[in-house]
Design an enzyme around this catalytic site. Sequence first.
Site, PDB file in Angstrom:
ATOM      1  N   CYS A  23       0.807  -1.225   0.000  1.00  0.00           N
ATOM      2  CA  CYS A  23       0.000   0.000   0.000  1.00  0.00           C
ATOM      3  C   CYS A  23       0.841   1.277   0.000  1.00  0.00           C
ATOM      4  O   CYS A  23       0.646   2.174  -0.829  1.00  0.00           O
ATOM      5  CB  CYS A  23      -0.978  -0.016   1.172  1.00  0.00           C
ATOM      6  SG  CYS A  23      -0.222   0.086   2.813  1.00  0.00           S
ATOM      7  N   HIS A  56      -2.800   1.284   6.858  1.00  0.00           N
ATOM      8  CA  HIS A  56      -3.073   1.113   5.432  1.00  0.00           C
ATOM      9  C   HIS A  56      -3.338   2.477   4.801  1.00  0.00           C
ATOM     10  O   HIS A  56      -3.923   3.354   5.431  1.00  0.00           O
ATOM     11  CB  HIS A  56      -4.274   0.191   5.218  1.00  0.00           C
ATOM     12  CG  HIS A  56      -4.494  -0.193   3.789  1.00  0.00           C
ATOM     13  ND1 HIS A  56      -3.659  -1.052   3.107  1.00  0.00           N
ATOM     14  CD2 HIS A  56      -5.448   0.198   2.889  1.00  0.00           C
ATOM     15  CE1 HIS A  56      -4.094  -1.210   1.859  1.00  0.00           C
ATOM     16  NE2 HIS A  56      -5.176  -0.450   1.703  1.00  0.00           N
ATOM     17  N   HIS A  88      -5.845   1.604  -4.340  1.00  0.00           N
ATOM     18  CA  HIS A  88      -4.832   1.149  -3.381  1.00  0.00           C
ATOM     19  C   HIS A  88      -4.358  -0.249  -3.765  1.00  0.00           C
ATOM     20  O   HIS A  88      -4.927  -0.922  -4.631  1.00  0.00           O
ATOM     21  CB  HIS A  88      -5.406   1.142  -1.963  1.00  0.00           C
ATOM     22  CG  HIS A  88      -6.515   0.140  -1.758  1.00  0.00           C
ATOM     23  ND1 HIS A  88      -6.639  -0.608  -0.602  1.00  0.00           N
ATOM     24  CD2 HIS A  88      -7.552  -0.256  -2.548  1.00  0.00           C
ATOM     25  CE1 HIS A  88      -7.696  -1.395  -0.684  1.00  0.00           C
ATOM     26  NE2 HIS A  88      -8.264  -1.201  -1.859  1.00  0.00           N
TER      27      HIS A  88
END
Length: 241
Positions: A135, A189, A201
Amino acid sequence: MRLAPLALMNRVAAAGLLAWGCAAHAQGVAQASALPPAPPPGTMTGAYGQSLQQQAAVDKAAATKPAPAATPGDAVSRFLSERGLLSTPTGEPNAPARLLESVRDTASDLVLSAMNFLGVRYTRGGNSVENGFDCSGFTRHIFEMSVGLVLPRRADEQAKMGSLSPIRKDELKPGDLVFFNTMRATFSHVGIYVGEGKFIHAPRTGSAVRVEDMRDSYWAKRFTGARRADLKAAAEGPAAR
């Protein structure tokens, strides 16, 4: 020779019938010449048939009409449509148009650059197309490549970067960083907001870079904040690198 009365009467009757037949034929020819010509085979008649023919003529004219000149936004529209990002959610008929307009702002280059990596596999610790992305490796690569802004390597470090401004969820614009708690940590994240509640993402092992909706229950309850960079200043200032 004198004809019998009966034969004479038959001849008179036959002559009368012949004269009547010739007159009727002449009248029929005159009436036929006064009528419009018969339509070609397959032609629809009546009010319904005429309406169908008129509609067909309109459709034919529309088909031969020159296509409008392409506009700069057409490429953006095709890009989003091809990737299924302009599908209309139930009850939101104007969402595709709003998403398209939001992507055309000052962050459009960054967002479209990110979308070019849709489908690149997730790799823990990855930060390149060849090796895949995690990520934070994905967001770092996009920001550096698009606007020259070098982000820290980890998601929590990106959230704490002093040059990024915290913003509320209702202030989100395309190009903002969005953070989530997916590993029992506040900023574990990160993704890039693309507009209309969606973000792009690199999700997790076994998956690939994709677009998801922040309003889905999984992401909605794990959202922990957002950050905004001055993209214009980053793109224009050499110090950003």
